[in-house]
Design a protein around this motif. Structure first.
Motif, PDB file in Angstrom:
ATOM      1  N   GLY A  55       0.799  -1.213   0.000  1.00 38.71           N
ATOM      2  CA  GLY A  55       0.000   0.000   0.000  1.00 38.71           C
ATOM      3  C   GLY A  55       0.835   1.266   0.000  1.00 38.71           C
ATOM      4  O   GLY A  55       0.373   2.326   0.418  1.00 38.71           O
ATOM      5  N   THR A  56       2.077   1.148  -0.489  1.00 39.37           N
ATOM      6  CA  THR A  56       2.993   2.292  -0.536  1.00 39.37           C
ATOM      7  C   THR A  56       3.079   2.798  -1.967  1.00 39.37           C
ATOM      8  O   THR A  56       3.651   2.147  -2.836  1.00 39.37           O
ATOM      9  N   GLY A  57       2.529   3.947  -2.222  1.00 41.70           N
ATOM     10  CA  GLY A  57       2.553   4.496  -3.570  1.00 41.70           C
ATOM     11  C   GLY A  57       3.929   5.039  -3.929  1.00 41.70           C
ATOM     12  O   GLY A  57       4.613   5.631  -3.094  1.00 41.70           O
ATOM     13  N   ILE A  58       4.340   4.847  -5.170  1.00 38.70           N
ATOM     14  CA  ILE A  58       5.613   5.380  -5.646  1.00 38.70           C
ATOM     15  C   ILE A  58       5.410   6.843  -6.050  1.00 38.70           C
ATOM     16  O   ILE A  58       4.561   7.163  -6.873  1.00 38.70           O
ATOM     17  N   ASP A  59       6.214   7.728  -5.460  1.00 40.14           N
ATOM     18  CA  ASP A  59       6.089   9.158  -5.733  1.00 40.14           C
ATOM     19  C   ASP A  59       7.003   9.631  -6.863  1.00 40.14           C
ATOM     20  O   ASP A  59       6.764  10.700  -7.441  1.00 40.14           O
ATOM     21  N   ALA A  60       8.069   8.877  -7.158  1.00 39.67           N
ATOM     22  CA  ALA A  60       9.011   9.285  -8.202  1.00 39.67           C
ATOM     23  C   ALA A  60       9.899   8.106  -8.548  1.00 39.67           C
ATOM     24  O   ALA A  60       9.979   7.120  -7.805  1.00 39.67           O
ATOM     25  N   VAL A  61      10.570   8.224  -9.693  1.00 37.48           N
ATOM     26  CA  VAL A  61      11.583   7.245 -10.091  1.00 37.48           C
ATOM     27  C   VAL A  61      12.915   7.975 -10.209  1.00 37.48           C
ATOM     28  O   VAL A  61      13.011   9.014 -10.878  1.00 37.48           O
ATOM     29  N   ALA A  62      13.949   7.447  -9.558  1.00 40.20           N
ATOM     30  CA  ALA A  62      15.300   7.986  -9.665  1.00 40.20           C
ATOM     31  C   ALA A  62      16.140   7.033 -10.500  1.00 40.20           C
ATOM     32  O   ALA A  62      16.071   5.814 -10.307  1.00 40.20           O
ATOM     33  N   VAL A  63      16.917   7.583 -11.411  1.00 37.74           N
ATOM     34  CA  VAL A  63      17.755   6.740 -12.259  1.00 37.74           C
ATOM     35  C   VAL A  63      19.170   7.294 -12.268  1.00 37.74           C
ATOM     36  O   VAL A  63      19.382   8.507 -12.316  1.00 37.74           O
ATOM     37  N   SER A  64      20.134   6.409 -12.178  1.00 40.11           N
ATOM     38  CA  SER A  64      21.536   6.805 -12.290  1.00 40.11           C
ATOM     39  C   SER A  64      21.781   7.282 -13.715  1.00 40.11           C
ATOM     40  O   SER A  64      21.504   6.570 -14.674  1.00 40.11           O
ATOM     41  N   CYS A  65      22.313   8.515 -13.862  1.00 42.84           N
ATOM     42  CA  CYS A  65      22.330   9.154 -15.180  1.00 42.84           C
ATOM     43  C   CYS A  65      23.721   9.242 -15.796  1.00 42.84           C
ATOM     44  O   CYS A  65      23.922   9.963 -16.768  1.00 42.84           O
ATOM     45  N   GLY A  66      24.698   8.519 -15.263  1.00 47.70           N
ATOM     46  CA  GLY A  66      26.008   8.487 -15.865  1.00 47.70           C
ATOM     47  C   GLY A  66      26.981   9.465 -15.219  1.00 47.70           C
ATOM     48  O   GLY A  66      26.615  10.191 -14.287  1.00 47.70           O
ATOM     49  N   PRO A  67      28.232   9.424 -15.704  1.00 52.11           N
ATOM     50  CA  PRO A  67      28.701   8.668 -16.873  1.00 52.11           C
ATOM     51  C   PRO A  67      28.664   7.163 -16.638  1.00 52.11           C
ATOM     52  O   PRO A  67      28.686   6.700 -15.500  1.00 52.11           O
ATOM     53  N   GLY A  68      28.641   6.433 -17.751  1.00 47.22           N
ATOM     54  CA  GLY A  68      28.590   4.989 -17.645  1.00 47.22           C
ATOM     55  C   GLY A  68      28.398   4.332 -18.988  1.00 47.22           C
ATOM     56  O   GLY A  68      28.485   4.972 -20.039  1.00 47.22           O
ATOM     57  N   SER A  69      28.104   3.059 -18.947  1.00 46.75           N
ATOM     58  CA  SER A  69      27.915   2.256 -20.155  1.00 46.75           C
ATOM     59  C   SER A  69      26.736   2.764 -20.976  1.00 46.75           C
ATOM     60  O   SER A  69      25.637   2.979 -20.451  1.00 46.75           O
ATOM     61  N   TYR A  70      26.947   2.932 -22.281  1.00 47.61           N
ATOM     62  CA  TYR A  70      25.877   3.389 -23.167  1.00 47.61           C
ATOM     63  C   TYR A  70      24.679   2.446 -23.089  1.00 47.61           C
ATOM     64  O   TYR A  70      23.539   2.881 -22.880  1.00 47.61           O
ATOM     65  N   THR A  71      24.929   1.148 -23.250  1.00 49.64           N
ATOM     66  CA  THR A  71      23.828   0.184 -23.245  1.00 49.64           C
ATOM     67  C   THR A  71      23.140   0.141 -21.895  1.00 49.64           C
ATOM     68  O   THR A  71      21.897   0.157 -21.805  1.00 49.64           O
ATOM     69  N   GLY A  72      23.922   0.093 -20.832  1.00 47.11           N
ATOM     70  CA  GLY A  72      23.347   0.032 -19.497  1.00 47.11           C
ATOM     71  C   GLY A  72      22.489   1.241 -19.183  1.00 47.11           C
ATOM     72  O   GLY A  72      21.348   1.114 -18.708  1.00 47.11           O
ATOM     73  N   LEU A  73      23.005   2.431 -19.452  1.00 51.33           N
ATOM     74  CA  LEU A  73      22.241   3.650 -19.175  1.00 51.33           C
ATOM     75  C   LEU A  73      20.988   3.734 -20.033  1.00 51.33           C
ATOM     76  O   LEU A  73      19.919   4.151 -19.557  1.00 51.33           O
ATOM     77  N   ARG A  74      21.106   3.350 -21.295  1.00 51.82           N
ATOM     78  CA  ARG A  74      19.946   3.390 -22.192  1.00 51.82           C
ATOM     79  C   ARG A  74      18.827   2.498 -21.670  1.00 51.82           C
ATOM     80  O   ARG A  74      17.652   2.890 -21.668  1.00 51.82           O
ATOM     81  N   ILE A  75      19.174   1.298 -21.224  1.00 51.07           N
ATOM     82  CA  ILE A  75      18.169   0.377 -20.694  1.00 51.07           C
ATOM     83  C   ILE A  75      17.558   0.925 -19.407  1.00 51.07           C
ATOM     84  O   ILE A  75      16.335   0.911 -19.221  1.00 51.07           O
ATOM     85  N   LYS A  81      11.732   5.883 -17.554  1.00 52.23           N
ATOM     86  CA  LYS A  81      10.741   6.700 -18.257  1.00 52.23           C
ATOM     87  C   LYS A  81       9.410   5.960 -18.392  1.00 52.23           C
ATOM     88  O   LYS A  81       8.333   6.556 -18.230  1.00 52.23           O
ATOM     89  N   GLY A  82       9.478   4.674 -18.684  1.00 55.23           N
ATOM     90  CA  GLY A  82       8.255   3.894 -18.820  1.00 55.23           C
ATOM     91  C   GLY A  82       7.431   3.884 -17.552  1.00 55.23           C
ATOM     92  O   GLY A  82       6.199   4.046 -17.586  1.00 55.23           O
ATOM     93  N   VAL A  83       8.093   3.705 -16.406  1.00 62.83           N
ATOM     94  CA  VAL A  83       7.380   3.708 -15.126  1.00 62.83           C
ATOM     95  C   VAL A  83       6.813   5.098 -14.844  1.00 62.83           C
ATOM     96  O   VAL A  83       5.679   5.238 -14.371  1.00 62.83           O
ATOM     97  N   CYS A  84       7.595   6.131 -15.141  1.00 65.11           N
ATOM     98  CA  CYS A  84       7.125   7.504 -14.909  1.00 65.11           C
ATOM     99  C   CYS A  84       5.885   7.813 -15.734  1.00 65.11           C
ATOM    100  O   CYS A  84       4.911   8.385 -15.231  1.00 65.11           O
ATOM    101  N   TYR A  85       5.901   7.430 -17.018  1.00 61.54           N
ATOM    102  CA  TYR A  85       4.736   7.660 -17.872  1.00 61.54           C
ATOM    103  C   TYR A  85       3.535   6.840 -17.387  1.00 61.54           C
ATOM    104  O   TYR A  85       2.406   7.334 -17.330  1.00 61.54           O
ATOM    105  N   GLY A  86       3.798   5.562 -17.051  1.00 56.85           N
ATOM    106  CA  GLY A  86       2.705   4.680 -16.657  1.00 56.85           C
ATOM    107  C   GLY A  86       2.025   5.100 -15.377  1.00 56.85           C
ATOM    108  O   GLY A  86       0.810   4.910 -15.213  1.00 56.85           O
ATOM    109  N   ARG A  87       2.784   5.685 -14.464  1.00 56.44           N
ATOM    110  CA  ARG A  87       2.230   6.056 -13.160  1.00 56.44           C
ATOM    111  C   ARG A  87       2.091   7.568 -12.984  1.00 56.44           C
ATOM    112  O   ARG A  87       1.689   8.023 -11.897  1.00 56.44           O
TER     113      ARG A  87
END
Length: 230
Positions: A55-75, A81-87
């Protein structure tokens, strides 16, 4: 305070956590990667199910934004973004090098007051991507692509201790070879350490435009730096 879903995929490690009012209440990690494409969706689904059942609503999504692996960050960013749009919730970007400082600053009481901390992400040969921060996590020097020699950090090391850590640190210590250089081993960017930075940004209203947000890709940084040399 807020309940935040945290996603970290900037290196080979895939991790997801949930924090609520300054406490990590859910954590999943995979250190056998890179397996982000396989593991991240499972971890996020488990995290959201955990919150929904509690019963705990998610208020935001935090994502590690780099620097880092192109593929890893893209995924990671795509999932966030998908979770943010969906909720219909905001997106928070947490710089990866700042994130790496959190377990060091919280877990090492013996670090001198005037010391600096230097998180490093491995590049190739004697190259690293590094930032320099004081104990208040104020940037002493911007994130840079460093070719490590005995003189790279000498100006800083001559004045005070500097603690090096992260995937690029171990290979550099013999080259740096300064009495004020300290190595902290085993530090990786993990979602469970994101909450102090994410909650601070949330409280300050520092959220991203979900549609247009792009992480700090190493390949883009390299391209930018290369143009300076032409």
């Amino acid at each position: 305070m807020s309940c935040i879903l945290h996603i970290e995929t900037s290196t080979d490690v895939c991790s997801v956590a949930v924090s609520n009012d300054g406490e990590c209440i859910f954590n999943r990690e995979d250190h056998d990667g890179p397996n982000h494409g396989v593991k991240l969706g499972v971890f996020v689904d488990e995290a959201l199910s955990f919150c929904d059942e509690a019963g705990t609503g998610i208020d935001a999504v935090a994502v590690s934004c780099g620097p880092g692996s192109y593929t890893g960050l893209r995924i990671g960013v795509s999932m966030a973004k998908g979770v943010c749009y969906g909720r219909d919730i905001p997106l928070i970007a947490v710089p990866t090098l700042e994130l790496m400082c959190v377990p060091v600053l919280l877990g090492h009481d013996d670090i001198e007051d005037d010391a600096l901390v230097c998180p490093m992400i491995d590049a190739r040969r004697m190259e690293v991507y590094a930032g320099i921060y004081d104990r208040a996590l104020t940037a002493v020097r911007p994130v840079g692509a460093d070719i490590v020699t005995a003189d790279t950090y000498k100006g800083l090391l001559d004045g005070r201790p500097v603690y090096f850590f992260g995937g690029g640190a171990c290979k550099c210590m013999e080259t740096i070879a300064h009495p004020n250089a300290r190595l902290i081993e085993g530090v990786k960017p993990l979602a469970k350490w994101m909450f102090p930075l994410a909650e601070k940004r949330m409280a300050e209203g520092k959220t991203e435009d979900t549609a247009y947000f792009v992480p700090f890709y190493l390949k883009d940084f390299v391209a930018k730096e290369s143009k300076k040399l032409i």
